[in-house]
Design a protein around this motif. Structure first.
Motif, mmCIF file in Angstrom:
data_model
loop_
_atom_site.group_PDB
_atom_site.id
_atom_site.type_symbol
_atom_site.label_atom_id
_atom_site.label_comp_id
_atom_site.label_asym_id
_atom_site.label_seq_id
_atom_site.Cartn_x
_atom_site.Cartn_y
_atom_site.Cartn_z
ATOM 1 N N ALA A 152 0.834 -1.205 0.000
ATOM 2 C CA ALA A 152 0.000 0.000 0.000
ATOM 3 C C ALA A 152 0.864 1.249 0.000
ATOM 4 C CB ALA A 152 -0.929 0.001 1.217
ATOM 5 N N LEU A 153 1.896 1.265 0.850
ATOM 6 C CA LEU A 153 2.780 2.432 0.913
ATOM 7 C C LEU A 153 3.494 2.637 -0.423
ATOM 8 C CD1 LEU A 153 4.335 1.911 4.470
ATOM 9 C CD2 LEU A 153 2.495 3.481 3.799
ATOM 10 N N ALA A 154 3.870 1.541 -1.066
ATOM 11 C CA ALA A 154 4.509 1.644 -2.382
ATOM 12 C C ALA A 154 3.536 2.209 -3.409
ATOM 13 C CB ALA A 154 5.017 0.272 -2.821
ATOM 14 N N ALA A 155 2.278 1.790 -3.332
ATOM 15 C CA ALA A 155 1.263 2.315 -4.253
ATOM 16 C C ALA A 155 1.053 3.812 -4.025
ATOM 17 C CB ALA A 155 -0.054 1.564 -4.064
ATOM 18 N N PHE A 156 0.957 4.207 -2.753
ATOM 19 C CA PHE A 156 0.769 5.628 -2.436
ATOM 20 C C PHE A 156 1.948 6.452 -2.957
ATOM 21 C CE2 PHE A 156 -1.706 4.256 1.615
ATOM 22 C CZ PHE A 156 -2.806 3.934 0.831
ATOM 23 N N ALA A 157 3.164 5.949 -2.732
ATOM 24 C CA ALA A 157 4.354 6.674 -3.172
ATOM 25 C C ALA A 157 4.402 6.761 -4.701
ATOM 26 C CB ALA A 157 5.607 5.980 -2.645
ATOM 27 N N THR A 158 4.034 5.680 -5.364
ATOM 28 C CA THR A 158 4.042 5.667 -6.832
ATOM 29 C C THR A 158 3.021 6.658 -7.386
ATOM 30 O OG1 THR A 158 4.698 3.335 -6.823
ATOM 31 C CG2 THR A 158 3.823 4.213 -8.876
ATOM 32 N N LEU A 159 1.857 6.692 -6.786
ATOM 33 C CA LEU A 159 0.850 7.662 -7.219
ATOM 34 C C LEU A 159 1.362 9.086 -7.069
ATOM 35 C CD1 LEU A 159 -2.418 6.108 -5.706
ATOM 36 C CD2 LEU A 159 -1.852 6.305 -8.135
ATOM 37 N N ALA A 160 2.025 9.354 -5.948
ATOM 38 C CA ALA A 160 2.559 10.703 -5.709
ATOM 39 C C ALA A 160 3.626 11.056 -6.753
ATOM 40 C CB ALA A 160 3.144 10.790 -4.302
ATOM 41 N N ILE A 161 4.502 10.113 -7.036
ATOM 42 C CA ILE A 161 5.549 10.347 -8.025
ATOM 43 C C ILE A 161 4.969 10.595 -9.410
ATOM 44 C CG2 ILE A 161 7.460 9.222 -9.262
ATOM 45 C CD1 ILE A 161 8.125 7.803 -6.589
ATOM 46 N N ARG A 162 3.903 9.879 -9.727
ATOM 47 C CA ARG A 162 3.288 10.003 -11.052
ATOM 48 C C ARG A 162 2.240 11.104 -11.118
ATOM 49 N NH1 ARG A 162 6.195 8.283 -14.784
ATOM 50 N NH2 ARG A 162 4.639 7.264 -16.099
ATOM 51 N N GLY A 163 2.070 11.834 -10.021
ATOM 52 C CA GLY A 163 1.140 12.956 -10.009
ATOM 53 C C GLY A 163 -0.315 12.562 -10.056
ATOM 54 N N ARG A 164 -0.636 11.425 -9.452
ATOM 55 C CA ARG A 164 -2.015 10.932 -9.434
ATOM 56 C C ARG A 164 -2.561 10.948 -8.014
ATOM 57 N NH1 ARG A 164 -0.905 5.502 -12.775
ATOM 58 N NH2 ARG A 164 -2.869 4.856 -11.796
ATOM 59 N N LYS A 165 -3.880 11.006 -7.895
ATOM 60 C CA LYS A 165 -4.531 11.128 -6.587
ATOM 61 C C LYS A 165 -4.844 9.757 -5.989
ATOM 62 C CE LYS A 165 -6.758 15.536 -7.721
ATOM 63 N NZ LYS A 165 -8.071 16.255 -7.826
ATOM 64 N N LEU A 166 -4.899 9.714 -4.651
ATOM 65 C CA LEU A 166 -5.297 8.489 -3.971
ATOM 66 C C LEU A 166 -6.720 8.094 -4.340
ATOM 67 C CD1 LEU A 166 -3.891 8.931 -0.331
ATOM 68 C CD2 LEU A 166 -2.935 7.584 -2.210
ATOM 69 N N SER A 167 -7.531 9.075 -4.668
ATOM 70 C CA SER A 167 -8.925 8.793 -5.024
ATOM 71 C C SER A 167 -9.040 8.024 -6.334
ATOM 72 C CB SER A 167 -9.712 10.100 -5.128
ATOM 73 O OG SER A 167 -9.138 10.966 -6.098
ATOM 74 N N SER A 168 -7.926 7.898 -7.075
ATOM 75 C CA SER A 168 -7.968 7.150 -8.328
ATOM 76 C C SER A 168 -7.986 5.641 -8.094
ATOM 77 C CB SER A 168 -6.751 7.506 -9.197
ATOM 78 O OG SER A 168 -5.539 7.087 -8.577
ATOM 79 N N LEU A 169 -7.715 5.208 -6.871
ATOM 80 C CA LEU A 169 -7.768 3.781 -6.553
ATOM 81 C C LEU A 169 -9.229 3.339 -6.430
ATOM 82 C CD1 LEU A 169 -4.937 3.504 -3.854
ATOM 83 C CD2 LEU A 169 -4.796 2.989 -6.296
ATOM 84 N N PRO A 170 -9.511 2.058 -6.653
ATOM 85 C CA PRO A 170 -10.901 1.568 -6.644
ATOM 86 C C PRO A 170 -11.436 1.342 -5.233
ATOM 87 C CG PRO A 170 -9.426 -0.240 -7.134
ATOM 88 C CD PRO A 170 -8.567 0.997 -7.080
ATOM 89 N N TRP A 171 -11.709 2.436 -4.524
ATOM 90 C CA TRP A 171 -12.115 2.362 -3.117
ATOM 91 C C TRP A 171 -13.571 1.940 -2.921
ATOM 92 C CZ3 TRP A 171 -8.231 2.483 0.122
ATOM 93 C CH2 TRP A 171 -7.100 3.272 -0.140
#
Length: 281
Positions: free
Chosen positions: A51-70
């Motif tokens: 999860a932390l890797a996903a969050f960090a990757t999203l931040a690096i790629r300029g994408r929001k956490l809300s883009s995940l299928p919550w």
């Protein structure tokens, strides 16, 4: 460069960033588990590394956490995902007990459960009580760490892979990576022939990945994977396996590194793979 090629290149870059980060983060806790002490103090954070890797990757790629299928999605997918591991675990251990590859029930486990509950009841009633308690509350407790894995693997990773691979390749590739991620613990704590245990475990994990990827894509949500993973861990590790006593060669067939679970999950994986193909996933 075409738009399609550009998008594929971006997806592969995102996948590579995620894998590098999850490998680096996980290595810290794998080292602690293998060389220090395999307690929940280290296991819990390890399970949150995807999860932390996903969050960090999203931040690096300029994408929001809300883009995940919550979103929770439809109940039938979550319930189906929860029931599927219970089904295959029951089949696997039913075969183990029925074929005499392991005994049922294990007296030590029954004595331990009786002590924990303080109940003086018949064996069937005690087992039923523990199934209700462990099979519900236990799953809720397990989900607190399992969700860390599933945010990363099924909430992020498989969706990136889907941009560059068909369903089958997504399921198998993510399954192999998921298996590799577990290998340090399998090697150091398996307690048997490492190659056999790693092979059996990898087949089981990849088979689970096919089923979990199916539920993930059908629902458009990460929650079926959480339900699936929690049911697998609890019903397998906390209920059916503890109820199995040694019949001489039981370790070869039962448990996380035995042969029966890979065999049964592989059959179900083929069924789910064919369903995915028929349904256009």
């Amino acid at each position: 460069m075409s738009t399609d090629s550009t998008e594929r290149r971006k997806a592969w870059t995102t996948i590579a960033i995620f894998l590098v980060i999850v490998t680096g983060l996980s290595a810290v806790f794998h080292y602690a588990i293998v060389n220090l002490n395999p307690t929940s103090l280290y296991v819990g954070p390890l399970m949150w590394c995807p999860a932390l890797a996903a969050f960090a990757t999203l931040a690096i790629r300029g994408r929001k956490l809300s883009s995940l299928p919550w979103r929770w999605g439809k109940w039938r997918f979550n319930l189906g995902a929860f029931a599927t591991p219970i089904l295959y675990v029951a089949i696997a251990y039913g075969l183990i007990w029925g074929l005499g590859l392991g005994g049922f029930p294990d007296p030590e486990t029954l004595a331990e459960w009786a002590g924990e509950t303080g109940l003086e009841v018949s064996t069937p009633v005690l087992i039923a009580v523990m199934v209700v308690l462990i099979g519900t509350i236990g799953c809720i407790r397990a989900a607190s760490t399992i969700i860390g894995e599933e945010i990363g693997w099924r909430g992020f990773f498989v969706w990136e892979l889907r941009k560059v691979m068909p369903f089958g390749a997504v399921a198998l590739f993510s399954g192999v990576i998921w298996a590799f991620w577990h290998w340090p613990i399998v090697v150091f704590y398996g307690g048997g022939e490492a190659w056999l245990q790693m092979s059996a475990f990898t087949v089981m994990i990849c088979s689970m990945s096919v089923m979990m990827t199916y539920f993930t894509f059908k629902s458009g949500s990460l929650w079926p994977a959480v339900c699936f993973h929690a049911a697998h861990n609890v019903y397998f590790d906390k209920l059916f396996n503890p109820l199995t006593s040694d019949a001489g060669n039981t370790a070869l067939w039962a448990g996380e590194y035995g042969l029966m679970m890979p065999a049964v999950t592989l059959v179900l994986a083929v069924i789910f793979w064919r369903k995915a193909k028929a349904e256009g996933l």
